[in-house]
Design an enzyme around this catalytic site. Structure first.
Site, mmCIF file in Angstrom:
data_model
loop_
_atom_site.group_PDB
_atom_site.id
_atom_site.type_symbol
_atom_site.label_atom_id
_atom_site.label_comp_id
_atom_site.label_asym_id
_atom_site.label_seq_id
_atom_site.Cartn_x
_atom_site.Cartn_y
_atom_site.Cartn_z
ATOM 1 N N CYS A 42 0.836 -1.204 0.000
ATOM 2 C CA CYS A 42 0.000 0.000 0.000
ATOM 3 C C CYS A 42 0.875 1.261 0.000
ATOM 4 O O CYS A 42 1.445 1.617 -1.026
ATOM 5 C CB CYS A 42 -0.978 -0.045 1.163
ATOM 6 S SG CYS A 42 -2.278 1.185 1.054
ATOM 7 N N ARG A 89 -2.714 7.081 -5.846
ATOM 8 C CA ARG A 89 -3.134 7.002 -4.442
ATOM 9 C C ARG A 89 -4.657 7.049 -4.333
ATOM 10 O O ARG A 89 -5.321 7.655 -5.163
ATOM 11 C CB ARG A 89 -2.561 8.187 -3.648
ATOM 12 C CG ARG A 89 -1.056 8.168 -3.508
ATOM 13 C CD ARG A 89 -0.584 9.411 -2.758
ATOM 14 N NE ARG A 89 -0.940 9.364 -1.355
ATOM 15 C CZ ARG A 89 -1.078 10.444 -0.587
ATOM 16 N NH1 ARG A 89 -0.923 11.654 -1.089
ATOM 17 N NH2 ARG A 89 -1.389 10.317 0.685
ATOM 18 N N ILE A 144 -7.314 -0.831 1.846
ATOM 19 C CA ILE A 144 -7.685 0.296 2.706
ATOM 20 C C ILE A 144 -7.211 1.596 2.086
ATOM 21 O O ILE A 144 -6.005 1.817 1.963
ATOM 22 C CB ILE A 144 -7.116 0.102 4.117
ATOM 23 C CG1 ILE A 144 -7.800 -1.127 4.746
ATOM 24 C CG2 ILE A 144 -7.343 1.342 4.978
ATOM 25 C CD1 ILE A 144 -7.233 -1.556 6.044
ATOM 26 N N HIS A 165 -3.089 -5.489 1.854
ATOM 27 C CA HIS A 165 -2.364 -5.702 3.113
ATOM 28 C C HIS A 165 -2.399 -7.157 3.565
ATOM 29 O O HIS A 165 -3.194 -7.498 4.439
ATOM 30 C CB HIS A 165 -2.987 -4.848 4.220
ATOM 31 C CG HIS A 165 -2.920 -3.381 3.966
ATOM 32 N ND1 HIS A 165 -1.792 -2.642 4.215
ATOM 33 C CD2 HIS A 165 -3.836 -2.517 3.460
ATOM 34 C CE1 HIS A 165 -2.013 -1.373 3.890
ATOM 35 N NE2 HIS A 165 -3.244 -1.270 3.426
ATOM 36 N N GLU A 196 -0.594 -8.412 5.593
ATOM 37 C CA GLU A 196 -0.261 -8.416 7.021
ATOM 38 C C GLU A 196 -1.495 -8.283 7.906
ATOM 39 O O GLU A 196 -1.429 -8.550 9.103
ATOM 40 C CB GLU A 196 0.757 -7.302 7.327
ATOM 41 C CG GLU A 196 0.219 -5.865 7.317
ATOM 42 C CD GLU A 196 0.143 -5.228 5.927
ATOM 43 O OE1 GLU A 196 0.223 -5.968 4.920
ATOM 44 O OE2 GLU A 196 -0.024 -3.982 5.864
#
Lengths: 195, 315
Positions: free
Chosen positions: A71, A98, A127, A164, A166
């Protein structure tokens, strides 16, 4: 520097890698691979400049340091980011837009098929996510959305994802990166890190 | 990331990408991205630009900073829609805005204009003395204040996707922020060490759902991101809260009440951002503190009469 590095560290440790946080040039010098986490790209860009990490980082990447940007991290790696008011590290031959999907209420989750990751689709969390376009000839697409927009790619030792991994309990993408780092570092000793 | 299925009000994305929006993971996930960062109160687009330029990871759009709300008295409400939209147009970082405790219509308005996070905040005059907003009913994520573990878990049960310890806003006095952070972490430590058969009683004492109490014991931390707020005025204050276990810091009046000069505001804002990055490095903290000439005068939190103590609002 800023972002969800603790989550990355947990995944790296889960796949058997040694992980540490990187905030200084000395810490950067000590690692064989680097993850630039999700966070705010404007904040990360300023902190890299303020603490004189931008140039050393660019040098290390040009001499082969494997880096994965998630990201905000992907934004930092891109050569061209139209909506960032500081130059990114600029080492990957891609353009990153972005907030490509809108504001926070447009953030979403989706299942993706990722090239190089077997055993079924990867659940991906987006996100305020960016998208990747204008891929250079040496950039390989790793994953696309239903409408074809690119959300993961690889160029040599560099990985960029809009989403993401993670934030999930699935460590397969971290395993992919650690294998890449180990392949590069073989014989040199291994140590992965997150900035 | 933990799951909180009770709060999932996700819906099919219509952006051509496939997938689902407004799930618990994406609501709590934005807070994960803010970690290690500073969220700054701003009252104009110019302030917002200074904050973004200084490296803020988000801004809180407000009509008045808490110190001015205190000084003005009267009823403090949600900020003007035009002001918030002006700030949203000015910066690319996430924009948060405050709704009064229990004022779910202010929250509906903030969601409809597209703010990235709603702060259901004790800094504004409460609209409901009993009930907080049912935050599960919204697509936009919420941050709420707490003074201790029980209050944090009650807010999370209502759907808060991020917590901040309250401190005492608008004072420039860090003492309440420290008290609330220590109380929260003390509560977590006690829970982690408690045997399984005492959990139901602990949940009763905390006035919080047993399921969340179990989750905190398992994780050893809150299931959502926790920032510090209310009284941070210096780089050292920010680093203090980080060393006490905050995952990031809200700075309200501390920056823009420190000085009238934009250059001094910018310098202090950037110094606080750097202090949060290097919160464990005293030499770096000294370096970023050098040259700061002006801080907000402040007011000792202990000198406030009960009616002026904002942290006591909402429980």
């Amino acid at each position: 520097m800023q972002g969800d590095f603790a989550e990355h560290i947990r995944h790296l440790e889960a796949v058997g890698a040694q992980a540490s946080e990187v905030r200084t040039v000395a810490q950067l010098d000590a690692c064989d691979g680097l993850i630039i986490p999700g966070g705010e790209s404007t904040t990360i860009a300023r902190l890299l400049l303020a603490f004189n990490l931008m140039d050393p980082l660019r040098e290390r990447i040009r001499s082969g340091l494997p880096v994965w940007g998630t990201c905000a991290g992907a934004i930092m790696l891109a050569r061209d980011v139209p909506a960032l008011d500081r130059p990114p590290i600029g080492v990957m031959d891609i353009t990153v837009d972005r907030n490509a999907f809108g504001r926070q209420i447009d953030s979403f989750e989706a299942d993706l098929t990722v090239r190089g990751i077997d055993d079924g689709p990867l659940h991906a969390v987006f996100i305020r996510a960016p998208v990747i376009r204008n891929l250079g000839p040496s950039v390989e697409v790793l994953a696309q959305l239903e409408d074809g927009r690119v959300v993961a790619c690889r160029e040599g030792a560099l990985l960029a994802t809009s989403f993401h991994p993670e934030l999930t309990t699935d460590s397969r993408f971290h395993r992919l990166f650690v294998e890449l780092v180990r392949a590069r570092a073989r014989g040199v000793g291994e140590r992965e890190a997150t900035a | 990331m933990t799951s909180n299925p009770a709060s999932s009000n996700g819906s099919r994305a219509d952006n051509g990408a496939g997938g689902e929006t407004a799930t618990w993971t994406v609501k709590a996930g934005l807070a994960q991205m803010l970690k290690g960062g500073v969220i700054m109160d701003v009252v104009t687009a110019e302030h917002a630009k200074i904050a973004e330029e200084a490296g803020a990871c988000a801004v809180m759009a407000l009509e008045r900073v808490p110190a001015d709300i205190r000084a003005a008295g009267g009823v403090a409400r949600m900020s003007r829609v035009d002001l918030i939209e002006d700030i949203m147009r000015t910066v690319t970082i996430p924009v948060m805005a405050k709704a009064r405790i229990g004022h779910f219509v202010e929250a509906q308005i903030l969601e409809s204009i597209g703010v990235d996070y709603v702060d259901e905040s004790e800094v504004l005059t409460p609209a409901d003395e009993t009930f907080h907003i049912n935050k599960h009913a919204f697509k936009v994520p919420f941050v709420c204040g707490c003074r201790d573990l029980g209050e944090a878990l009650r807010r999370i049960a209502e759907g808060a996707a991020m917590i901040r310890t309250k401190g005492e806003a608008g004072t420039g006095d860090i003492v309440e922020a420290v008290r609330h952070m220590r109380s929260l972490h003390g509560g977590i430590r006690k829970l982690v060490n408690a045997p399984e058969d005492e959990l139901a009683n602990i949940a009763k004492e905390l006035q919080a759902p047993l399921e969340l109490v179990r989750e905190v014991k398992r994780l050893g931390k809150l299931p959502v991101v926790n920032f510090s707020a209310g009284g941070v005025a210096t780089p050292a204050d920010a680093a203090l809260m980080m060393q006490l276990g905050a995952e990031g810091v809200f700075v309200g009046s501390g920056i823009f009440k420190a000085s009238e000069k934009p250059s001094e505001q910018a310098q202090l804002a950037a110094a606080i951002v750097k202090a949060v990055t290097h919160f464990q490095d005293p030499a770096m903290l000294a370096e970023v503190s050098r040259g700061i000439s002006s801080l907000m005068p402040g007011r000792a939190a202990a000198s406030l009469p009960l009616a002026e103590q904002l942290a006591a609002r909402g429980n």
